[in-house]
Design a protein around this motif. Structure first.
Motif, PDB file in Angstrom:
ATOM      1  N   ARG A  62       0.894  -1.163   0.005  1.00  0.00           N
ATOM      2  CA  ARG A  62      -0.040   0.123   0.154  1.00  0.00           C
ATOM      3  C   ARG A  62       0.731   1.390  -0.021  1.00  0.00           C
ATOM      4  O   ARG A  62       1.892   1.093   0.671  1.00  0.00           O
ATOM      5  CB  ARG A  62      -0.747   0.128   1.181  1.00  0.00           C
ATOM      6  N   SER A  63       0.388   2.439  -0.468  1.00  0.00           N
ATOM      7  CA  SER A  63       1.177   3.462  -0.550  1.00  0.00           C
ATOM      8  C   SER A  63       1.783   3.953   0.805  1.00  0.00           C
ATOM      9  O   SER A  63       2.958   4.303   0.780  1.00  0.00           O
ATOM     10  CB  SER A  63       0.237   4.711  -1.275  1.00  0.00           C
ATOM     11  N   ILE A  64       0.851   3.916   1.659  1.00  0.00           N
ATOM     12  CA  ILE A  64       1.313   4.341   3.110  1.00  0.00           C
ATOM     13  C   ILE A  64       2.230   3.751   3.728  1.00  0.00           C
ATOM     14  O   ILE A  64       3.361   3.990   4.236  1.00  0.00           O
ATOM     15  CB  ILE A  64       0.185   4.287   3.960  1.00  0.00           C
ATOM     16  N   ALA A  65       2.400   2.486   3.403  1.00  0.00           N
ATOM     17  CA  ALA A  65       3.446   1.575   3.580  1.00  0.00           C
ATOM     18  C   ALA A  65       4.827   1.770   3.204  1.00  0.00           C
ATOM     19  O   ALA A  65       5.988   1.289   3.362  1.00  0.00           O
ATOM     20  CB  ALA A  65       3.250  -0.131   3.625  1.00  0.00           C
ATOM     21  N   ALA A  66       4.866   2.720   2.186  1.00  0.00           N
ATOM     22  CA  ALA A  66       6.201   2.996   1.532  1.00  0.00           C
ATOM     23  C   ALA A  66       6.808   4.212   2.203  1.00  0.00           C
ATOM     24  O   ALA A  66       8.018   4.578   1.453  1.00  0.00           O
ATOM     25  CB  ALA A  66       5.878   3.433   0.057  1.00  0.00           C
ATOM     26  N   LEU A  67       6.239   4.905   3.302  1.00  0.00           N
ATOM     27  CA  LEU A  67       6.854   5.945   3.680  1.00  0.00           C
ATOM     28  C   LEU A  67       8.269   5.991   4.243  1.00  0.00           C
ATOM     29  O   LEU A  67       9.077   6.760   3.647  1.00  0.00           O
ATOM     30  CB  LEU A  67       6.088   6.533   5.083  1.00  0.00           C
ATOM     31  N   ALA A  68       8.966   4.736   4.800  1.00  0.00           N
ATOM     32  CA  ALA A  68      10.153   4.736   5.349  1.00  0.00           C
ATOM     33  C   ALA A  68      10.979   4.513   4.066  1.00  0.00           C
ATOM     34  O   ALA A  68      12.094   5.243   4.008  1.00  0.00           O
ATOM     35  CB  ALA A  68      10.028   3.529   6.229  1.00  0.00           C
ATOM     36  N   GLY A  69      10.607   3.539   3.504  1.00  0.00           N
ATOM     37  CA  GLY A  69      11.253   3.317   2.117  1.00  0.00           C
ATOM     38  C   GLY A  69      11.550   4.568   1.252  1.00  0.00           C
ATOM     39  O   GLY A  69      12.529   4.855   0.433  1.00  0.00           O
ATOM     40  N   LEU A  70      10.422   5.288   1.135  1.00  0.00           N
ATOM     41  CA  LEU A  70      10.627   6.729   0.256  1.00  0.00           C
ATOM     42  C   LEU A  70      11.608   7.531   0.913  1.00  0.00           C
ATOM     43  O   LEU A  70      12.334   8.268   0.263  1.00  0.00           O
ATOM     44  CB  LEU A  70       9.313   7.225  -0.011  1.00  0.00           C
ATOM     45  N   ARG A  71      11.467   7.744   2.251  1.00  0.00           N
ATOM     46  CA  ARG A  71      12.480   8.566   2.935  1.00  0.00           C
ATOM     47  C   ARG A  71      13.895   7.915   2.827  1.00  0.00           C
ATOM     48  O   ARG A  71      14.616   9.007   2.267  1.00  0.00           O
ATOM     49  CB  ARG A  71      12.118   8.572   4.259  1.00  0.00           C
ATOM     50  N   ARG A  75      16.793  10.290   0.615  1.00  0.00           N
ATOM     51  CA  ARG A  75      18.231  10.665   1.231  1.00  0.00           C
ATOM     52  C   ARG A  75      19.288  10.017   0.200  1.00  0.00           C
ATOM     53  O   ARG A  75      20.439  10.881   0.200  1.00  0.00           O
ATOM     54  CB  ARG A  75      18.184   9.956   2.427  1.00  0.00           C
ATOM     55  N   ALA A  76      18.952   9.127  -0.255  1.00  0.00           N
ATOM     56  CA  ALA A  76      20.284   8.434  -1.083  1.00  0.00           C
ATOM     57  C   ALA A  76      20.324   9.004  -2.396  1.00  0.00           C
ATOM     58  O   ALA A  76      21.527   9.357  -2.807  1.00  0.00           O
ATOM     59  CB  ALA A  76      19.969   7.068  -1.296  1.00  0.00           C
ATOM     60  N   LEU A  77      19.242   9.839  -3.112  1.00  0.00           N
ATOM     61  CA  LEU A  77      19.365  10.426  -4.282  1.00  0.00           C
ATOM     62  C   LEU A  77      19.856  11.784  -4.076  1.00  0.00           C
ATOM     63  O   LEU A  77      20.426  12.403  -5.042  1.00  0.00           O
ATOM     64  CB  LEU A  77      18.249  10.371  -5.006  1.00  0.00           C
ATOM     65  N   GLN A  78      19.479  12.503  -2.927  1.00  0.00           N
ATOM     66  CA  GLN A  78      19.804  13.884  -2.799  1.00  0.00           C
ATOM     67  C   GLN A  78      19.399  14.656  -3.970  1.00  0.00           C
ATOM     68  O   GLN A  78      20.246  15.376  -4.571  1.00  0.00           O
ATOM     69  CB  GLN A  78      21.360  13.777  -2.563  1.00  0.00           C
ATOM     70  N   PRO A  79      18.055  14.761  -4.257  1.00  0.00           N
ATOM     71  CA  PRO A  79      17.612  15.630  -5.409  1.00  0.00           C
ATOM     72  C   PRO A  79      17.827  16.830  -5.056  1.00  0.00           C
ATOM     73  O   PRO A  79      17.610  17.418  -4.067  1.00  0.00           O
ATOM     74  CB  PRO A  79      16.373  14.832  -5.598  1.00  0.00           C
ATOM     75  N   ASP A  80      17.692  17.785  -6.414  1.00  0.00           N
ATOM     76  CA  ASP A  80      17.598  19.206  -6.185  1.00  0.00           C
ATOM     77  C   ASP A  80      16.038  19.584  -6.192  1.00  0.00           C
ATOM     78  O   ASP A  80      15.692  20.725  -5.595  1.00  0.00           O
ATOM     79  CB  ASP A  80      18.423  19.970  -7.249  1.00  0.00           C
ATOM     80  N   ALA A  81      15.352  18.745  -6.527  1.00  0.00           N
ATOM     81  CA  ALA A  81      13.897  19.274  -6.641  1.00  0.00           C
ATOM     82  C   ALA A  81      13.246  17.931  -6.837  1.00  0.00           C
ATOM     83  O   ALA A  81      13.420  16.783  -7.551  1.00  0.00           O
ATOM     84  CB  ALA A  81      13.447  19.989  -8.020  1.00  0.00           C
TER      85      ALA A  81
END
Length: 370
Positions: A62-71, A75-81
């Motif tokens: 579920r989308s909500i279960a992805a919160l920790a993985g998304l974070r 953090r690994a990608l360090q995007p500008d936007a």
């Protein structure tokens, strides 16, 4: 070079997913490093992602279960936007970016008429997201990106967001492979060897798309002119729509053709494209039809068709839900085909939806630079 990350639930067959693939591909054609983060995984549009775009599938149930993985991934990608798409994904993205101190990097996009879309989704988690989203949007330094002026106005009125907190950007509908894909041979027998006029419509078989209106209008049309209707798309209302067609005695003249991987080749050969939706954000299929020079008829639904069709100056706009009016507009369009100059007028009117122009607009909103 900038690092840009786009967050979606998955790359299913919906319009938002298709547009974000085209946006990512176009941005990657420049010097930017572009990533797609999928909270879940896969989808029909995954195959169209450019090899230059990095795709990360979090695989959550579920989308909500992805919160920790998304974070962790952000953090690994360090995007500008960061660009997030669709309301429930936006809520999760706001929480993730806030926890990283990155709200200034985040832009969120609303793709549909907010006040109506929040009423039709049955999932309680998504409904909760619609309640939370307006409050969270007010915390964002960057404005919410709406897909059309109508969607922007609806957000202001229905979600209580200040007009200064909303902006618009066109969809990247017309991409660089446009001509190539549109010239591929049709896969539908009714278009390969025409026996009379053929009408085409496209979209998920759900209430929003109003195909029940279209089937009713088509049955009336066939009492005055024998023709055929192809509806491309899948969804939960297939059985109900098939039963409706049988009841109206037009089953043999309507084909519910299922998902179409390349609708351009089909729409190009149609005599008419019809948009019968109850509501939209900015209907991409309508723009695609016009870009091919195919005549169109549309319901004046909230929102998008009126803006795209220049208040009805470019093609007929029918009051939403007026089945008789839709029938007559289809009949008139089929009886009086567009001239070559009329087709060119349609094509020229949608050039703002070219992927290169849309991507430049998005890039400016995301990064503050051209």
């Amino acid at each position: 070079m900038a690092r840009i990350t786009i967050i979606l639930q998955d790359l299913g067959g919906g319009g938002a997913e298709k547009m974000m693939v085209r946006l990512a591909n176009q941005l990657a054609e420049g010097e930017d490093r572009v990533s797609l983060i999928l909270l879940m995984a896969g989808g029909e549009n995954l195959q169209y992602v450019n090899a230059k775009v990095d795709v990360f599938e979090l695989g959550a149930s579920r989308s909500i279960a992805a919160l920790a993985g998304l974070r962790r991934r952000l953090r690994a990608l360090q995007p500008d936007a960061v660009l997030s798409v669709l309301t429930h994904v936006n809520v999760i993205s706001i929480v993730a970016c806030a926890s990283l101190g990155w709200l200034a990097k985040l832009s969120v996009s609303e793709r549909n008429t907010y006040s109506l879309d929040r009423q039709v989704n049955p999932q309680w988690m998504v409904r909760c997201a619609y309640v939370l989203a307006p409050w969270l949007y007010r915390l964002l330094p960057k404005p919410v990106i709406a897909v059309s002026k109508g969607v922007a106005s609806d957000l202001v009125l229905s979600a209580g967001i200040g007009a200064h907190q909303v902006t618009t950007a066109p969809n990247p509908v017309i991409h660089h492979q446009w001509q190539l894909q549109s010239r591929v041979a049709s896969q539908h027998p009714w278009l390969q060897q025409k026996q009379g006029k053929v009408i085409v419509a496209m979209g998920r078989l759900v209430e929003q798309k109003g195909f029940d209106f279209l089937v009713d209008a088509f049955a009336r049309l066939n009492q005055q002119m024998l023709c055929r209707l192809i509806i491309f798309g899948e969804g939960p209302l297939r059985e109900a729509l098939t039963a409706q067609a049988a009841k109206l005695a037009v089953s043999e003249r309507i084909d519910f053709a299922g998902y179409c991987p390349n609708p351009l080749a089909e729409i190009r050969l149609a005599d008419l494209f019809v948009l019968s939706s109850r509501f939209e954000g900015s209907p991409n299929a309508l723009v695609e039809a016009m870009a091919l020079g195919t005549p169109v008829v549309a319901f004046d639904c909230p929102h998008g068709p009126r803006e795209i069709l220049d208040d009805g100056q470019l093609a007929p706009l029918v009051e939403m839900g007026d089945v008789g009016g839709l029938c007559q507009a289809m009949l008139a369009s089929l009886q009086l085909p567009l001239s070559d100059s009329g087709r060119q007028r349609l094509i020229q009117s949608v050039q703002r939806y070219r992927a290169c122009q849309a991507a430049a607009h998005y890039r400016q909103l995301l990064l503050g630079v051209s």
